[in-house]
Write a protein that holds these residues in place. Sequence first.
Motif, PDB file in Angstrom:
ATOM      1  N   LEU A  13      25.374  34.936 -84.020  1.00  0.00           N
ATOM      2  CA  LEU A  13      25.610  33.629 -83.395  1.00  0.00           C
ATOM      3  C   LEU A  13      26.692  33.682 -82.320  1.00  0.00           C
ATOM      4  O   LEU A  13      26.967  32.669 -81.673  1.00  0.00           O
ATOM      5  CB  LEU A  13      26.002  32.610 -84.465  1.00  0.00           C
ATOM      6  CG  LEU A  13      24.946  32.318 -85.542  1.00  0.00           C
ATOM      7  CD1 LEU A  13      25.521  31.412 -86.624  1.00  0.00           C
ATOM      8  CD2 LEU A  13      23.716  31.676 -84.918  1.00  0.00           C
ATOM      9  N   GLY A  14      27.312  34.842 -82.134  1.00  0.00           N
ATOM     10  CA  GLY A  14      28.353  34.969 -81.114  1.00  0.00           C
ATOM     11  C   GLY A  14      29.614  34.189 -81.445  1.00  0.00           C
ATOM     12  O   GLY A  14      30.308  33.704 -80.538  1.00  0.00           O
ATOM     13  N   ILE A  15      29.929  34.067 -82.736  1.00  0.00           N
ATOM     14  CA  ILE A  15      31.114  33.306 -83.169  1.00  0.00           C
ATOM     15  C   ILE A  15      32.273  34.270 -83.400  1.00  0.00           C
ATOM     16  O   ILE A  15      32.147  35.252 -84.125  1.00  0.00           O
ATOM     17  CB  ILE A  15      30.814  32.521 -84.463  1.00  0.00           C
ATOM     18  CG1 ILE A  15      29.738  31.460 -84.198  1.00  0.00           C
ATOM     19  CG2 ILE A  15      32.087  31.865 -85.009  1.00  0.00           C
ATOM     20  CD1 ILE A  15      29.276  30.730 -85.455  1.00  0.00           C
ATOM     21  N   GLU A  16      33.392  33.995 -82.767  1.00  0.00           N
ATOM     22  CA  GLU A  16      34.573  34.835 -82.922  1.00  0.00           C
ATOM     23  C   GLU A  16      35.285  34.519 -84.237  1.00  0.00           C
ATOM     24  O   GLU A  16      35.298  33.378 -84.695  1.00  0.00           O
ATOM     25  CB  GLU A  16      35.530  34.635 -81.754  1.00  0.00           C
ATOM     26  CG  GLU A  16      34.968  35.099 -80.413  1.00  0.00           C
ATOM     27  CD  GLU A  16      35.975  34.958 -79.286  1.00  0.00           C
ATOM     28  OE1 GLU A  16      37.125  34.527 -79.566  1.00  0.00           O
ATOM     29  OE2 GLU A  16      35.623  35.268 -78.146  1.00  0.00           O
ATOM     30  N   TYR A  17      35.904  35.551 -84.808  1.00  0.00           N
ATOM     31  CA  TYR A  17      36.622  35.378 -86.075  1.00  0.00           C
ATOM     32  C   TYR A  17      37.633  36.502 -86.214  1.00  0.00           C
ATOM     33  O   TYR A  17      37.601  37.498 -85.482  1.00  0.00           O
ATOM     34  CB  TYR A  17      35.654  35.395 -87.260  1.00  0.00           C
ATOM     35  CG  TYR A  17      34.954  36.715 -87.473  1.00  0.00           C
ATOM     36  CD1 TYR A  17      35.450  37.670 -88.370  1.00  0.00           C
ATOM     37  CD2 TYR A  17      33.789  37.035 -86.764  1.00  0.00           C
ATOM     38  CE1 TYR A  17      34.813  38.881 -88.560  1.00  0.00           C
ATOM     39  CE2 TYR A  17      33.147  38.251 -86.944  1.00  0.00           C
ATOM     40  CZ  TYR A  17      33.662  39.173 -87.843  1.00  0.00           C
ATOM     41  OH  TYR A  17      33.031  40.379 -88.021  1.00  0.00           O
ATOM     42  N   SER A  18      38.525  36.354 -87.181  1.00  0.00           N
ATOM     43  CA  SER A  18      39.465  37.424 -87.506  1.00  0.00           C
ATOM     44  C   SER A  18      39.292  37.810 -88.964  1.00  0.00           C
ATOM     45  O   SER A  18      39.202  36.947 -89.832  1.00  0.00           O
ATOM     46  CB  SER A  18      40.917  36.981 -87.272  1.00  0.00           C
ATOM     47  OG  SER A  18      41.819  37.991 -87.709  1.00  0.00           O
ATOM     48  N   ASN A  19      39.254  39.123 -89.216  1.00  0.00           N
ATOM     49  CA  ASN A  19      39.191  39.623 -90.583  1.00  0.00           C
ATOM     50  C   ASN A  19      40.424  40.458 -90.923  1.00  0.00           C
ATOM     51  O   ASN A  19      40.443  41.160 -91.933  1.00  0.00           O
ATOM     52  CB  ASN A  19      37.919  40.442 -90.804  1.00  0.00           C
ATOM     53  CG  ASN A  19      37.878  41.704 -89.949  1.00  0.00           C
ATOM     54  OD1 ASN A  19      38.713  41.896 -89.070  1.00  0.00           O
ATOM     55  ND2 ASN A  19      36.907  42.556 -90.196  1.00  0.00           N
ATOM     56  N   ARG A  44      29.581  24.665 -86.731  1.00  0.00           N
ATOM     57  CA  ARG A  44      29.826  24.599 -85.284  1.00  0.00           C
ATOM     58  C   ARG A  44      29.415  23.244 -84.733  1.00  0.00           C
ATOM     59  O   ARG A  44      30.153  22.643 -83.932  1.00  0.00           O
ATOM     60  CB  ARG A  44      29.057  25.724 -84.572  1.00  0.00           C
ATOM     61  CG  ARG A  44      29.282  25.756 -83.069  1.00  0.00           C
ATOM     62  CD  ARG A  44      28.849  27.078 -82.457  1.00  0.00           C
ATOM     63  NE  ARG A  44      27.442  27.378 -82.701  1.00  0.00           N
ATOM     64  CZ  ARG A  44      26.861  28.538 -82.358  1.00  0.00           C
ATOM     65  NH1 ARG A  44      27.595  29.498 -81.777  1.00  0.00           N
ATOM     66  NH2 ARG A  44      25.584  28.746 -82.595  1.00  0.00           N
ATOM     67  N   THR A  45      28.272  22.732 -85.164  1.00  0.00           N
ATOM     68  CA  THR A  45      27.820  21.408 -84.712  1.00  0.00           C
ATOM     69  C   THR A  45      28.796  20.324 -85.150  1.00  0.00           C
ATOM     70  O   THR A  45      29.051  19.364 -84.411  1.00  0.00           O
ATOM     71  CB  THR A  45      26.417  21.104 -85.289  1.00  0.00           C
ATOM     72  OG1 THR A  45      25.508  22.117 -84.866  1.00  0.00           O
ATOM     73  CG2 THR A  45      25.919  19.746 -84.816  1.00  0.00           C
ATOM     74  N   PHE A  46      29.354  20.484 -86.329  1.00  0.00           N
ATOM     75  CA  PHE A  46      30.330  19.525 -86.851  1.00  0.00           C
ATOM     76  C   PHE A  46      31.634  19.585 -86.054  1.00  0.00           C
ATOM     77  O   PHE A  46      32.445  18.658 -86.087  1.00  0.00           O
ATOM     78  CB  PHE A  46      30.617  19.833 -88.324  1.00  0.00           C
ATOM     79  CG  PHE A  46      31.226  18.685 -89.082  1.00  0.00           C
ATOM     80  CD1 PHE A  46      30.436  17.842 -89.844  1.00  0.00           C
ATOM     81  CD2 PHE A  46      32.594  18.438 -89.040  1.00  0.00           C
ATOM     82  CE1 PHE A  46      30.990  16.782 -90.547  1.00  0.00           C
ATOM     83  CE2 PHE A  46      33.156  17.387 -89.737  1.00  0.00           C
ATOM     84  CZ  PHE A  46      32.357  16.546 -90.486  1.00  0.00           C
ATOM     85  N   GLY A  47      31.837  20.674 -85.318  1.00  0.00           N
ATOM     86  CA  GLY A  47      33.075  20.854 -84.562  1.00  0.00           C
ATOM     87  C   GLY A  47      34.222  21.333 -85.419  1.00  0.00           C
ATOM     88  O   GLY A  47      35.397  21.067 -85.130  1.00  0.00           O
ATOM     89  N   ALA A  48      33.887  22.078 -86.499  1.00  0.00           N
ATOM     90  CA  ALA A  48      34.907  22.436 -87.486  1.00  0.00           C
ATOM     91  C   ALA A  48      35.207  23.929 -87.560  1.00  0.00           C
ATOM     92  O   ALA A  48      36.009  24.357 -88.396  1.00  0.00           O
ATOM     93  CB  ALA A  48      34.455  21.941 -88.862  1.00  0.00           C
ATOM     94  N   LEU A  49      34.595  24.754 -86.713  1.00  0.00           N
ATOM     95  CA  LEU A  49      34.733  26.202 -86.838  1.00  0.00           C
ATOM     96  C   LEU A  49      36.184  26.674 -86.821  1.00  0.00           C
ATOM     97  O   LEU A  49      36.552  27.615 -87.523  1.00  0.00           O
ATOM     98  CB  LEU A  49      33.966  26.917 -85.722  1.00  0.00           C
ATOM     99  CG  LEU A  49      32.463  27.117 -85.922  1.00  0.00           C
ATOM    100  CD1 LEU A  49      31.872  27.840 -84.725  1.00  0.00           C
ATOM    101  CD2 LEU A  49      32.169  27.888 -87.200  1.00  0.00           C
TER     102      LEU A  49
END
Length: 406
Positions: free
Chosen positions: A196-202, A170-175
């Motif tokens: 971490l509250g990071i959205e994703y798709s599975n 996330r810090t790298f800006g690559a999520l």
Amino acid sequence: MYYDTTYLINRLRRKTDEHNSQSKESLTKDNITEYFANNPEEELNAFTELRLKLAECFKLDEISFLTGNGSSIYAGSSDTKKFNLEKYTSEDRYKDIKPELDYISDEDMENALNKINILYEQKKIVEDKDKAEKYGDLITEIKQDLIGNFVNSIDYARLLDHEILFRKLRTFGALDKVNVFTANYDLAFEYALDQLGIEYSNGFTGFITRKFSTRALESYRGLILDKVHGSINWITDPDDNTIKEIQPQFEHNDKGEIKLKSGGNVERVLIYPTSNKLYQTYSTPYSELMRFMLDRFESRSNVIIVVGYKYGDDHINEILEKALANPKNVFFFFDFDESNKQPFVQEIRRLAKQLPNVNLLVGSVLADFVNIVRYMIPATPEKTDGEKIVELLQKVAQNGSNSWNN
């Protein structure tokens, strides 16, 4: 490029100083772990070249991780190498089949399950119902133990390095260009992402009822979690035969651990470690999950990071072989076992010494998931020495031009 523990030792010796030159000269493969434990800043320095190399690769279209059980061991997941068939053969209820089981008592879990399945089918053919029933019960018990004693042994309170991995990305800006492909059944990645509250798709959509759909993966623009062998919280609905994701339940115990509740004896959507797993990959949802992984590897430029994986699944190795044919990909294969003799690993070793886009990193230090996350995964697009020199020259040239104009 091929890297082993000797690479780290040489890196450290080149950066020697008067204070600790003697300790560095005495470094060996046997004591380097102890050295790093006493000198943690040296471990960060030893990985600098690799970290910069990986940071450069993060500029590619996709950042793809392929992980296996080795990525969850540090959090308490048990290695299936600890499987012992004698645990079952010592029970009275299996005494009638013990003489046959004694012949395979030294087999690992996958080979033992394969041979027990063969014995089970043989007893059905000869209509020995009593023994067939016992073999069937044994297969069920081993599968339940795989979930209860190996997969669910994870302490979800200890997933620090999963969180560090995603924080760095996330810090790298690559999520938005990260794909996580995993053969693990556990919920380590889901838990860390949720924390971490990071959205994703599975691949699942819906709120009340979450059903699997390939389109959910293909249309999503963000972090992808592709569980190629299924998941502990996927089930088949007996009413309509659809694949559904159920809400996992966690509990805190008096040891301060966070454990996944068992969820009962439901039929989970998993590829168990048997010889049938290749054929299972041809069915839903595994075929779609595998096809999605292959499409990402073949059609785009990826940095593909393979960590915690034992290279024992032919169907996954086949996808990696096809991905190697894409010259736009850059690979970082990690192997904990320096003496791995598997044909696939031997081929990667050969390619790593010939091709600039194939890297093989071996050994208990270089291929350790925690070390990779903490010391090799970059948090920022750090500049290489060459880039810093070019930037400096550009500034000097610009200042010179301004002085001339003035």
